[in-house]
Design a protein around this motif. Structure first.
Motif, PDB file in Angstrom:
ATOM      1  N   GLN A   1       0.833  -1.038  -0.337  1.00  0.00           N
ATOM      2  CA  GLN A   1       0.477  -0.039  -0.093  1.00  0.00           C
ATOM      3  C   GLN A   1       0.723   1.017  -0.053  1.00  0.00           C
ATOM      4  OE1 GLN A   1      -2.887   0.350   3.312  1.00  0.00           O
ATOM      5  NE2 GLN A   1      -3.685   2.006   2.282  1.00  0.00           N
ATOM      6  N   GLY A   2       0.800   1.720  -1.138  1.00  0.00           N
ATOM      7  CA  GLY A   2       2.068   3.384  -1.630  1.00  0.00           C
ATOM      8  C   GLY A   2       0.575   4.488  -1.435  1.00  0.00           C
ATOM      9  N   ALA A   3      -0.350   4.115  -1.578  1.00  0.00           N
ATOM     10  CA  ALA A   3      -1.968   5.661  -1.246  1.00  0.00           C
ATOM     11  C   ALA A   3      -2.806   5.030  -0.382  1.00  0.00           C
ATOM     12  CB  ALA A   3      -2.142   5.139  -2.848  1.00  0.00           C
ATOM     13  N   GLU A   4      -3.133   5.851  -0.361  1.00  0.00           N
ATOM     14  CA  GLU A   4      -4.156   5.835   0.587  1.00  0.00           C
ATOM     15  C   GLU A   4      -5.594   5.412   0.209  1.00  0.00           C
ATOM     16  OE1 GLU A   4      -5.783  10.248   1.912  1.00  0.00           O
ATOM     17  OE2 GLU A   4      -3.689  10.125   3.123  1.00  0.00           O
ATOM     18  N   ILE A   5      -6.462   4.754   1.512  1.00  0.00           N
ATOM     19  CA  ILE A   5      -7.536   3.808   1.144  1.00  0.00           C
ATOM     20  C   ILE A   5      -8.761   4.780   2.563  1.00  0.00           C
ATOM     21  CG2 ILE A   5      -9.234   1.923   1.170  1.00  0.00           C
ATOM     22  CD1 ILE A   5      -6.663   0.345   0.767  1.00  0.00           C
ATOM     23  N   ARG A   6      -9.238   5.564   1.549  1.00  0.00           N
ATOM     24  CA  ARG A   6     -10.293   6.341   1.944  1.00  0.00           C
ATOM     25  C   ARG A   6     -11.766   5.249   2.438  1.00  0.00           C
ATOM     26  NH1 ARG A   6      -6.680   9.855  -0.656  1.00  0.00           N
ATOM     27  NH2 ARG A   6      -8.563   8.599  -3.140  1.00  0.00           N
TER      28      ARG A   6
END
Length: 275
Positions: free
Chosen positions: A233-238
């Motif tokens: 995971q290199g980006a947000e999960i919103r």
């Protein structure tokens, strides 16, 4: 479960970047990111325990967990910081195998649903969209390949009547998602039922069901629920968690609840409650 959790990883999760909602990890967690800064309600399994961060294996790193307990089946080798909650380690009964079986069964069952006759606009990658047509139960289904996802472009959305849930079954084992999908649709799920690897480098604001796939998440992140076999995971999960209605094993549509006490309680998650 997809309504209650923002990020469901059936195996290991490496997460230097935060998930802004609740997290379930079947394997081990590696990282030091924040979990649930949006203060989503903890998942309540009964018995007075509520958690926003469940890990079947070990926690290796220093995550920050907001608004709920951190429930860990193994050890925590770093410092797990909890805000408005407690840390529990060595917890028995986290239903890792049951969660995996449930997600695989759901993905396989959705993949068998017949197309309901909507229109997929996939020829112009700057104007990608789906016009959904639902069956009598209020479910719209598209069955498509994955080639259109491998070309940079713009995904305009999935358009349906109010109250319609849309399932987009996408075939293919190695998939790269390149079109930007900036609008959020919480009643749509992309079911990557065959995928073994998914590379996501852009914003993709739809729920993703990919229980066999390793997801390398980069770029603009995801607004929605994400289910994977493992994740970098290199980006947000919103937390625009899935809100649709999916058919149950008997093909009868069953609404997913806003939280998961009954669903996950039925999986027999009682060991940690006794602790």
């Amino acid at each position: 479960m997809m309504a209650a959790f923002t990020n469901i990883v059936l195996g290991d999760l490496t997460a230097p970047v935060e998930t802004e909602g609740t997290v379930f990890v079947g394997g081990s967690y590696y990282g030091g990111a924040t979990v649930n800064p949006r203060d989503l309600a903890p998942v309540d399994f009964g018995g007075g325990g509520k958690g926003t961060f469940f890990v079947g294996g070990d926690v290796v790193g220093n995550p920050n967990v907001d608004h709920g307990d951190a429930i860990v089946g193994g050890a925590a080798t770093g410092t797990v910081n909890t805000n408005d909650g407690d840390l529990f380690t060595g917890v028995a009964g986290i239903p890792v195998a049951d969660m995996r079986a449930a997600m695989l069964e759901l993905s396989d069952r959705l993949a068998l649903l017949p197309d309901t006759g909507g229109t997929a606009h996939l020829s112009d990658n700057n104007n990608l969209s789906f016009d959904a047509v639902a069956d009598a139960t209020g479910l719209a289904v598209f069955n498509v390949g994955s080639d259109w996802l491998n070309v940079a472009g713009t995904f305009k959305g999935v358009f349906a009547a109010p109250g319609v849930t849309t399932v987009i079954n996408v075939s293919g084992t190695n998939i790269t998602i390149r079109p930007n999908a900036n609008d959020t649709f919480t009643d749509v799920v992309f079911n990557f039922f065959e995928a073994e690897n998914i590379q996501l480098n852009v914003a993709f604001n739809y729920s993703i069901l990919a229980p066999r796939a390793h997801i390398n998440l980069q770029g603009g992140g995801v607004n929605g629920t994400v289910v994977s076999a493992s994740m970098q995971q290199g980006a947000e999960i919103r937390p625009a968690n899935f809100t649709g209605t999916l058919p149950g094993p008997d093909t009868t549509p069953v609404p997913l609840p806003a939280a998961a006490p009954l669903l996950l309680g039925a999986l027999g998650l009682t060991g940690w409650m006794a602790r």
